[in-house]
Design a protein around this motif. Structure first.
Motif, mmCIF file in Angstrom:
data_model
loop_
_atom_site.group_PDB
_atom_site.id
_atom_site.type_symbol
_atom_site.label_atom_id
_atom_site.label_comp_id
_atom_site.label_asym_id
_atom_site.label_seq_id
_atom_site.Cartn_x
_atom_site.Cartn_y
_atom_site.Cartn_z
ATOM 1 N N LYS A 84 -44.971 -37.628 -25.829
ATOM 2 C CA LYS A 84 -45.225 -36.528 -26.592
ATOM 3 C C LYS A 84 -46.615 -36.239 -26.506
ATOM 4 N N HIS A 94 -51.362 -31.094 -20.292
ATOM 5 C CA HIS A 94 -50.813 -29.969 -20.666
ATOM 6 C C HIS A 94 -49.623 -29.537 -19.701
ATOM 7 N N SER A 95 -49.876 -29.643 -18.346
ATOM 8 C CA SER A 95 -49.028 -29.187 -17.473
ATOM 9 C C SER A 95 -47.602 -29.984 -17.379
ATOM 10 N N LYS A 96 -47.803 -31.282 -18.389
ATOM 11 C CA LYS A 96 -46.616 -31.999 -18.398
ATOM 12 C C LYS A 96 -46.035 -31.892 -19.809
ATOM 13 N N ASN A 97 -46.482 -30.691 -20.516
ATOM 14 C CA ASN A 97 -46.135 -30.632 -21.953
ATOM 15 C C ASN A 97 -46.266 -31.657 -22.899
ATOM 16 N N ASP A 149 -56.262 -30.660 -27.903
ATOM 17 C CA ASP A 149 -55.762 -29.838 -28.860
ATOM 18 C C ASP A 149 -56.054 -30.351 -30.264
ATOM 19 N N ARG A 197 -50.514 -25.803 -29.438
ATOM 20 C CA ARG A 197 -49.608 -26.760 -29.316
ATOM 21 C C ARG A 197 -49.233 -27.503 -30.537
#
Length: 347
Positions: free
Chosen positions: A157, A181-184, A213, A238
């Motif tokens: 996460k 971030h590219s991997k959420n 974040d 996010r």
């Protein structure tokens, strides 16, 4: 009175402080003319009454103060913390990670990270830490290692990183933020030792500037607030602010200290109005100091120039011995020592 007597003796001896907290026994308050405020501070020790607002549901003066601080530190939202950065780190973890979920963490993280994962029942996947063979100090994570662990744990996460390290070492945090971030994944940064970084372009970029974040800062370590006072800065894209607020009600005292809250506001006022000039003076003083150090002493390079690591191994002294000599003979107290040298925190 045991504690009071010992602390009074340290004050009366005028021990020179190269350790936390950042106000250095209040010298910054005296220098900048804040003494009148502090003389009455003990009378401001109060609770949630008419006019004093509520830290856990701010609508008045605390809300206004936090909003101003968010503008100063360029975050979307800022929380004041009175239980140190530990409660902020734990709240950030548990607001982002559900029980039984996974988080990526640098192996040399602060103990509050481990405790937060225990409280939240969160599984940790570690990034190996880099340690200097010359000094035994923590250098931070290797970006390649960080990317490798992210790729092997795409169901995580979040990723939580320490930046800068205790010793003032940094790395390409922005690259890791962008990749995570590219991997959420949400990026949480323990910036406990970097609350001052925004005061000069000669210092490393802040974690917020590099895309983090959630950033937790120990304001008391390198800025002039009281010990145990800290902040969380949040970028909302996010992160669910309601979840962070709810977790802070669990991890933080229900009787927040107005002395600590006041000291945070005082630190922000100094940061905003006088911080850059003070930092320029400090960096100049450090430059002069380094140019005049005895040639038998070795100063190691740190990315954050306000951290100074000095070794006396060339003259046969361990860091522990050097610390004792500095304190007992010269009345100088360093932040810490290891076998190789001593660390000085300059503010």
């Amino acid at each position: 009175m045991f504690i009071i007597n010992e602390l009074s003796e340290i004050v009366n001896k005028e021990v020179i402080s190269f350790h936390m907290p950042g106000h250095k026994k209040g010298k910054i308050y005296e220098k900048l003319g804040y003494v009148n405020v502090l003389e009455n501070l003990y009378k401001m020790d109060t609770t949630e009454i008419i006019g004093t607002d509520n830290l856990h549901s701010p609508e008045g003066i605390i809300k206004a103060s936090q909003e101003n601080t968010a503008k100063v530190f360029k975050s979307d939202y800022t929380y004041y913390l009175v239980n140190g950065s530990s409660c902020g780190i734990q709240s950030a973890i548990m607001s982002v990670c559900n029980p039984k979920s996974k988080i990526i963490v640098n192996r040399d993280c602060h103990q509050s990270v481990i405790n937060g994962c225990i409280l939240g029942d969160v599984d940790i996947k570690y990034i190996p830490c880099e340690i200097s063979k010359d000094t035994n100090i923590l250098k931070g994570v290797n970006v390649i290692n960080a990317i490798d662990i992210i790729d092997k744990n795409l169901d995580a996460k979040a990723i939580l990183l320490t930046y800068p390290t205790y010793y003032g070492m940094t790395y390409d945090l922005e690259y890791i933020c962008n990749y995570a971030h590219s991997k959420n994944m949400v990026v949480i940064v323990d910036e406990a030792h970097g609350a001052h970084l925004g005061l000069s372009e000669k210092l490393p970029k802040t974690a917020l500037e590099q895309g983090a974040d959630v950033v937790i800062q120990s304001t008391h370590k390198t800025l002039p607030s009281f010990t145990q006072s800290s902040m969380i800065h949040v970028k909302e894209d996010r992160v669910d602010l309601n979840k962070i607020s709810n977790m802070l009600r669990i991890t933080e005292s229900s009787s927040p200290s107005y002395l600590l809250l006041s000291s945070l506001e005082l630190a922000v006022d100094i940061y905003e109005n006088k911080g850059k000039k003070l930092m320029e003076e400090l960096l100049n003083n450090i430059h002069i100091f380094k140019n005049n150090v005895n040639e038998n002493l070795e100063i190691y390079s740190t990315n954050d120039k306000t951290k100074i690591f000095i070794s006396a191994k060339n003259i046969g002294l361990t860091g522990y011995e050097l610390e004792n000599i500095l304190r007992k003979k010269y009345n100088i107290q360093v932040e810490l020592s290891n076998y190789y040298g001593v660390l000085l925190i300059c503010t």
